[in-house]
Design a protein around this motif. Structure first.
Motif, PDB file in Angstrom:
ATOM      1  N   ALA A   1     -42.447  62.800  76.224  1.00  0.00           N
ATOM      2  CA  ALA A   1     -41.177  62.295  75.709  1.00  0.00           C
ATOM      3  C   ALA A   1     -40.076  62.438  76.754  1.00  0.00           C
ATOM      4  N   ALA A   2     -40.072  63.570  77.457  1.00  0.00           N
ATOM      5  CA  ALA A   2     -39.067  63.781  78.496  1.00  0.00           C
ATOM      6  C   ALA A   2     -39.239  62.800  79.648  1.00  0.00           C
ATOM      7  N   LYS A   3     -40.484  62.544  80.044  1.00  0.00           N
ATOM      8  CA  LYS A   3     -40.732  61.609  81.141  1.00  0.00           C
ATOM      9  C   LYS A   3     -40.383  60.172  80.740  1.00  0.00           C
ATOM     10  N   ALA A   4     -40.602  59.821  79.472  1.00  0.00           N
ATOM     11  CA  ALA A   4     -40.169  58.510  78.990  1.00  0.00           C
ATOM     12  C   ALA A   4     -38.652  58.406  79.081  1.00  0.00           C
ATOM     13  N   GLY A   5     -37.967  59.492  78.761  1.00  0.00           N
ATOM     14  CA  GLY A   5     -36.517  59.511  78.886  1.00  0.00           C
ATOM     15  C   GLY A   5     -36.065  59.320  80.320  1.00  0.00           C
ATOM     16  N   ILE A   6     -36.800  59.883  81.266  1.00  0.00           N
ATOM     17  CA  ILE A   6     -36.449  59.719  82.679  1.00  0.00           C
ATOM     18  C   ILE A   6     -36.555  58.247  83.094  1.00  0.00           C
ATOM     19  N   ILE A   7     -37.573  57.559  82.596  1.00  0.00           N
ATOM     20  CA  ILE A   7     -37.716  56.143  82.927  1.00  0.00           C
ATOM     21  C   ILE A   7     -36.513  55.348  82.429  1.00  0.00           C
ATOM     22  N   ASN A   8     -36.101  55.611  81.194  1.00  0.00           N
ATOM     23  CA  ASN A   8     -34.942  54.900  80.647  1.00  0.00           C
ATOM     24  C   ASN A   8     -33.665  55.302  81.370  1.00  0.00           C
ATOM     25  N   LEU A   9     -33.546  56.584  81.707  1.00  0.00           N
ATOM     26  CA  LEU A   9     -32.382  57.055  82.455  1.00  0.00           C
ATOM     27  C   LEU A   9     -32.319  56.387  83.823  1.00  0.00           C
ATOM     28  N   THR A  10     -33.466  56.196  84.443  1.00  0.00           N
ATOM     29  CA  THR A  10     -33.529  55.486  85.728  1.00  0.00           C
ATOM     30  C   THR A  10     -32.941  54.088  85.602  1.00  0.00           C
ATOM     31  N   GLN A  11     -33.295  53.394  84.549  1.00  0.00           N
ATOM     32  CA  GLN A  11     -32.785  52.047  84.322  1.00  0.00           C
ATOM     33  C   GLN A  11     -31.280  52.064  84.056  1.00  0.00           C
ATOM     34  N   SER A  12     -30.816  53.086  83.344  1.00  0.00           N
ATOM     35  CA  SER A  12     -29.387  53.211  83.060  1.00  0.00           C
ATOM     36  C   SER A  12     -28.589  53.369  84.350  1.00  0.00           C
ATOM     37  N   VAL A  13     -29.049  54.263  85.226  1.00  0.00           N
ATOM     38  CA  VAL A  13     -28.349  54.484  86.490  1.00  0.00           C
ATOM     39  C   VAL A  13     -28.378  53.225  87.346  1.00  0.00           C
ATOM     40  N   ALA A  14     -29.549  52.590  87.421  1.00  0.00           N
ATOM     41  CA  ALA A  14     -29.663  51.365  88.217  1.00  0.00           C
ATOM     42  C   ALA A  14     -28.687  50.304  87.727  1.00  0.00           C
ATOM     43  N   SER A  15     -28.580  50.143  86.423  1.00  0.00           N
ATOM     44  CA  SER A  15     -27.719  49.114  85.839  1.00  0.00           C
ATOM     45  C   SER A  15     -26.241  49.430  86.028  1.00  0.00           C
ATOM     46  N   GLU A  16     -25.859  50.679  85.823  1.00  0.00           N
ATOM     47  CA  GLU A  16     -24.442  51.032  85.849  1.00  0.00           C
ATOM     48  C   GLU A  16     -23.896  51.265  87.253  1.00  0.00           C
ATOM     49  N   TYR A  17     -24.747  51.720  88.157  1.00  0.00           N
ATOM     50  CA  TYR A  17     -24.247  52.132  89.470  1.00  0.00           C
ATOM     51  C   TYR A  17     -24.620  51.179  90.600  1.00  0.00           C
ATOM     52  N   GLY A  18     -25.324  50.100  90.279  1.00  0.00           N
ATOM     53  CA  GLY A  18     -25.652  49.138  91.321  1.00  0.00           C
ATOM     54  C   GLY A  18     -24.420  48.570  92.003  1.00  0.00           C
ATOM     55  N   LYS A  19     -23.349  48.381  91.244  1.00  0.00           N
ATOM     56  CA  LYS A  19     -22.119  47.805  91.812  1.00  0.00           C
ATOM     57  C   LYS A  19     -21.465  48.737  92.827  1.00  0.00           C
ATOM     58  N   TYR A  20     -21.904  49.986  92.853  1.00  0.00           N
ATOM     59  CA  TYR A  20     -21.378  50.943  93.833  1.00  0.00           C
ATOM     60  C   TYR A  20     -22.343  51.130  95.010  1.00  0.00           C
ATOM     61  N   GLY A  21     -23.342  50.264  95.100  1.00  0.00           N
ATOM     62  CA  GLY A  21     -24.288  50.341  96.202  1.00  0.00           C
ATOM     63  C   GLY A  21     -25.331  51.422  96.033  1.00  0.00           C
ATOM     64  N   ILE A  22     -25.510  51.912  94.803  1.00  0.00           N
ATOM     65  CA  ILE A  22     -26.459  52.994  94.529  1.00  0.00           C
ATOM     66  C   ILE A  22     -27.692  52.418  93.852  1.00  0.00           C
ATOM     67  N   ARG A  23     -28.851  52.751  94.395  1.00  0.00           N
ATOM     68  CA  ARG A  23     -30.122  52.325  93.797  1.00  0.00           C
ATOM     69  C   ARG A  23     -30.806  53.514  93.128  1.00  0.00           C
ATOM     70  N   CYS A  24     -31.540  53.228  92.059  1.00  0.00           N
ATOM     71  CA  CYS A  24     -32.265  54.283  91.364  1.00  0.00           C
ATOM     72  C   CYS A  24     -33.600  53.746  90.884  1.00  0.00           C
ATOM     73  N   ASN A  25     -34.667  54.392  91.307  1.00  0.00           N
ATOM     74  CA  ASN A  25     -36.023  53.988  90.932  1.00  0.00           C
ATOM     75  C   ASN A  25     -36.825  55.208  90.497  1.00  0.00           C
ATOM     76  N   ALA A  26     -37.955  54.948  89.877  1.00  0.00           N
ATOM     77  CA  ALA A  26     -38.827  56.036  89.426  1.00  0.00           C
ATOM     78  C   ALA A  26     -40.248  55.798  89.921  1.00  0.00           C
ATOM     79  N   VAL A  27     -40.940  56.887  90.193  1.00  0.00           N
ATOM     80  CA  VAL A  27     -42.354  56.859  90.537  1.00  0.00           C
ATOM     81  C   VAL A  27     -43.120  57.491  89.379  1.00  0.00           C
ATOM     82  N   LEU A  28     -44.228  56.860  88.992  1.00  0.00           N
ATOM     83  CA  LEU A  28     -45.032  57.327  87.865  1.00  0.00           C
ATOM     84  C   LEU A  28     -46.408  57.756  88.367  1.00  0.00           C
ATOM     85  N   PRO A  29     -46.570  59.028  88.715  1.00  0.00           N
ATOM     86  CA  PRO A  29     -47.905  59.490  89.126  1.00  0.00           C
ATOM     87  C   PRO A  29     -48.829  59.654  87.927  1.00  0.00           C
TER      88      PRO A  29
END
Length: 267
Positions: free
Chosen positions: A156-184
């Motif tokens: 459940a926590a790792k699923a939250g990290i995936i969604n949080l990754t998308q939130s950061v990518a969406s909100e902070y892209g305009k500031y030149g910040i990228r956010c991605n996740a790796v799923l081992p």
């Protein structure tokens, strides 16, 4: 030209295993590395390894669940090593078993370290990256975040990290910040969980390998290579991605399919 030259990178959970491999990979590509872990001795050892290889590194004993202390650590890192261009949220914890019978403390501990700890690190670094209009984040999630492979609170926590990754990518892209996740998927490390499992069954990694399309579990450097790519300018137009680095585990269950076909042929 090394792709992380003049870059400062923070790697959490870098005392052992995947985190140490990520720290070594980034340092080899030119990064100044801040090695963070609640295991201070292990963090010191990782930093010593990096410095022995001729790289600039500093260790910080850090509890990512303690936000005020973490914020101070991030300020110290930038003062000592320079502005942070890459944050790798790798620190993780798992200990709980099945959902039925799980204690509240076990649930909260896994969510607090894996999800809330990741958020704390983001909260500490994003204002700094926003001010500079530049930066990259790579979160280490898990295949458990998209499929159920046990460990419900961890999943459940790792699923939250995936969604949080998308939130950061969406909100902070305009500031030149990228956010991605790796799923081992499964990774051959020397952590306590795998050590205990190997003591019970020395062939555990070999047995697990049959479930992976590539026929083996991952080595820590398999994950480190993906992190190094996603955090670099080579991935400059990639953000919001949850990249499975899982040897084909999520692509399909060939073992199950094969056994199902064999059973069907008997009918």
């Amino acid at each position: 030209m090394k792709r992380y030259a003049d870059t400062t990178a923070i790697v959490t959970g870098a005392a052992h295993g995947i985190g140490r491999a990520i720290a070594r990979r980034l340092a080899a590509e030119g990064a100044n590395v801040a090695v963070l872990d609640i295991d201070g001795d292990g963090a010191d050892e990782t930093a010593r390894i990096l410095r022995k290889d001729g790289n600039r590194a500093q260790a910080f004993r850090t509890d990512i669940t303690d936000f005020p202390a973490l914020e101070g650590t991030f300020a110290e890192i930038e003062a000592n090593l320079g502005p942070v261009g890459l944050l790798v949220n790798n620190a993780a914890y798992t200990d709980a078993g099945a959902l039925e019978g799980m204690g509240l403390d076990a649930w909260h501990r896994e969510v607090d370290v894996n999800l809330n700890g990741t958020y704390h690190c983001l909260r500490a670094i994003l204002p700094r990256m926003k001010e500079r209009m530049d930066g990259a984040v790579v979160n280490i999630a898990s295949v458990n975040g998209v499929r159920y492979f046990g460990n419900p609170s961890y999943s459940a926590a790792k699923a939250g990290i995936i969604n949080l990754t998308q939130s950061v990518a969406s909100e902070y892209g305009k500031y030149g910040i990228r956010c991605n996740a790796v799923l081992p998927g499964s990774v051959r490390t020397d952590n306590v969980t795998w050590t205990i499992r190997q003591q019970k069954d020395p062939d555990i990694f070999k047995k697990l390998g049959r479930w992976y399309a590539l026929g083996r579990v991952a080595e820590p450097d398999d994950i480190a290579k993906a992190v190094s790519f996603l955090g670099s300018d080579d991935a400059g137009y990639i953000t919001g991605v949850a990249l499975p680095v899982d040897g084909g585990l999520l692509a399909g269950m060939n073992v199950m399919i094969g056994e199902f076909v064999l059973e069907s042929d008997k009918e």
